[in-house]
Design a protein around this motif. Structure first.
Motif, PDB file in Angstrom:
ATOM      1  N   GLY A  30       7.223  -1.368  -3.420  1.00 32.86           N
ATOM      2  CA  GLY A  30       8.336  -1.880  -2.646  1.00 32.86           C
ATOM      3  C   GLY A  30       7.932  -2.650  -1.402  1.00 32.86           C
ATOM      4  O   GLY A  30       8.784  -3.230  -0.734  1.00 32.86           O
ATOM      5  N   HIS A  31       6.637  -2.637  -1.061  1.00 31.72           N
ATOM      6  CA  HIS A  31       6.189  -3.418   0.101  1.00 31.72           C
ATOM      7  C   HIS A  31       6.446  -4.889  -0.179  1.00 31.72           C
ATOM      8  O   HIS A  31       6.215  -5.385  -1.284  1.00 31.72           O
ATOM      9  CB  HIS A  31       4.694  -3.172   0.369  1.00 31.72           C
ATOM     10  N   TRP A  32       6.920  -5.614   0.796  1.00 29.40           N
ATOM     11  CA  TRP A  32       7.318  -7.012   0.615  1.00 29.40           C
ATOM     12  C   TRP A  32       6.184  -7.901   0.103  1.00 29.40           C
ATOM     13  O   TRP A  32       6.434  -8.911  -0.559  1.00 29.40           O
ATOM     14  CB  TRP A  32       7.895  -7.582   1.912  1.00 29.40           C
ATOM     15  N   ALA A  33       4.940  -7.569   0.373  1.00 27.82           N
ATOM     16  CA  ALA A  33       3.823  -8.424  -0.024  1.00 27.82           C
ATOM     17  C   ALA A  33       3.082  -7.931  -1.265  1.00 27.82           C
ATOM     18  O   ALA A  33       2.154  -8.585  -1.724  1.00 27.82           O
ATOM     19  CB  ALA A  33       2.836  -8.547   1.133  1.00 27.82           C
ATOM     20  N   LYS A  34       3.473  -6.812  -1.828  1.00 31.23           N
ATOM     21  CA  LYS A  34       2.718  -6.198  -2.920  1.00 31.23           C
ATOM     22  C   LYS A  34       2.495  -7.155  -4.100  1.00 31.23           C
ATOM     23  O   LYS A  34       1.379  -7.256  -4.606  1.00 31.23           O
ATOM     24  CB  LYS A  34       3.389  -4.913  -3.392  1.00 31.23           C
ATOM     25  N   GLY A  35       3.511  -7.847  -4.536  1.00 26.38           N
ATOM     26  CA  GLY A  35       3.366  -8.772  -5.665  1.00 26.38           C
ATOM     27  C   GLY A  35       2.385  -9.899  -5.377  1.00 26.38           C
ATOM     28  O   GLY A  35       1.535 -10.235  -6.208  1.00 26.38           O
ATOM     29  N   ALA A  36       2.493 -10.477  -4.187  1.00 30.63           N
ATOM     30  CA  ALA A  36       1.585 -11.567  -3.814  1.00 30.63           C
ATOM     31  C   ALA A  36       0.153 -11.058  -3.683  1.00 30.63           C
ATOM     32  O   ALA A  36      -0.795 -11.723  -4.110  1.00 30.63           O
ATOM     33  CB  ALA A  36       2.044 -12.202  -2.506  1.00 30.63           C
ATOM     34  N   VAL A  37      -0.003  -9.871  -3.126  1.00 28.71           N
ATOM     35  CA  VAL A  37      -1.335  -9.278  -2.978  1.00 28.71           C
ATOM     36  C   VAL A  37      -1.955  -9.060  -4.354  1.00 28.71           C
ATOM     37  O   VAL A  37      -3.108  -9.435  -4.598  1.00 28.71           O
ATOM     38  CB  VAL A  37      -1.266  -7.957  -2.183  1.00 28.71           C
ATOM     39  N   GLU A  38      -1.207  -8.460  -5.261  1.00 28.36           N
ATOM     40  CA  GLU A  38      -1.732  -8.197  -6.602  1.00 28.36           C
ATOM     41  C   GLU A  38      -2.095  -9.492  -7.325  1.00 28.36           C
ATOM     42  O   GLU A  38      -3.109  -9.551  -8.018  1.00 28.36           O
ATOM     43  CB  GLU A  38      -0.735  -7.374  -7.406  1.00 28.36           C
ATOM     44  N   GLU A  39      -1.300 -10.520  -7.151  1.00 33.72           N
ATOM     45  CA  GLU A  39      -1.610 -11.818  -7.772  1.00 33.72           C
ATOM     46  C   GLU A  39      -2.922 -12.386  -7.232  1.00 33.72           C
ATOM     47  O   GLU A  39      -3.760 -12.886  -7.974  1.00 33.72           O
ATOM     48  CB  GLU A  39      -0.463 -12.807  -7.538  1.00 33.72           C
ATOM     49  N   MET A  40      -3.112 -12.295  -5.925  1.00 34.85           N
ATOM     50  CA  MET A  40      -4.349 -12.813  -5.330  1.00 34.85           C
ATOM     51  C   MET A  40      -5.557 -11.957  -5.713  1.00 34.85           C
ATOM     52  O   MET A  40      -6.657 -12.481  -5.875  1.00 34.85           O
ATOM     53  CB  MET A  40      -4.211 -12.947  -3.821  1.00 34.85           C
ATOM     54  N   VAL A  41      -5.363 -10.655  -5.887  1.00 33.90           N
ATOM     55  CA  VAL A  41      -6.445  -9.793  -6.370  1.00 33.90           C
ATOM     56  C   VAL A  41      -6.831 -10.228  -7.778  1.00 33.90           C
ATOM     57  O   VAL A  41      -8.016 -10.394  -8.094  1.00 33.90           O
ATOM     58  CB  VAL A  41      -6.034  -8.301  -6.343  1.00 33.90           C
TER      59      VAL A  41
END
Length: 180
Positions: A30-41
């Motif tokens: 639910g963290h606002w950046a989680k999706g973007a972080v996972e994509e960059m990982v």
């Protein structure tokens, strides 16, 4: 388009890298950046810290910004070029104590950085300080290959309340990023 998307994620997420993983103890569902972080990982741009954290609220240092931008600019896909640039710029970078000389050399070799930028970005007294927004504007513009376009404008008018605080050298880059 992929580079623009990744660069925007970098500016928004503001992170660092050193240990690959997709679940971070301090980045809950639910963290606002989680999706973007996972994509960059998944794309090898970031990976978090060795202690399993991501530190989403940490300030982005100048050196970590350069690491991210080097990866976005293609460092991971161009090991041969990175090695060549590391050799080419080894003398120039020998006066700096950063352990990330290959990353910085890649940015020099690809034209993102000039040797005149190094003291203000990786000098011992500034390397771990936060990257300013005007510095990020310059670096993003250069990674996109738009340096000449940005600096070719003869008159730059910025309508920000604090426009007078933006250095003359950086105004073309701030203008370019803002107008995109």
């Amino acid at each position: 388009m992929k580079k623009i998307f990744l660069l925007l994620m970098v500016v928004v997420v503001l992170t660092t890298s050193s240990f690959a993983q997709t679940t971070f103890s301090d980045l809950p569902e639910g963290h606002w950046a989680k999706g973007a972080v996972e994509e960059m990982v998944n794309q090898g741009i970031i990976s978090g810290y060795t202690d399993g954290t991501f530190r989403p609220n940490a300030e982005l240092s100048k050196i970590h910004s350069l690491l991210l931008l080097a990866r976005i600019a293609g460092l991971n896909d161009n090991a041969t070029a990175a090695s060549k640039y590391a050799s080419t710029y080894s003398s120039t970078l020998s006066k700096y104590s950063t352990q990330y000389k290959t990353d910085v050399a890649y940015l020099l070799g690809t034209g993102v950085l000039n040797e005149s930028d190094l003291d203000s970005l990786i000098g011992d007294d500034v390397v771990n300080k936060g990257l300013s927004r005007e510095e990020m504007a310059m670096l993003v513009t250069k990674v996109l290959g738009k340096d000449k376009e940005a600096t070719s404008k003869s008159l730059i008018i910025l309508s920000f309340k604090d426009a007078s605080e933006i250095s003359a050298k950086m105004k073309p880059y701030v203008y370019y990023v803002h107008s995109q």
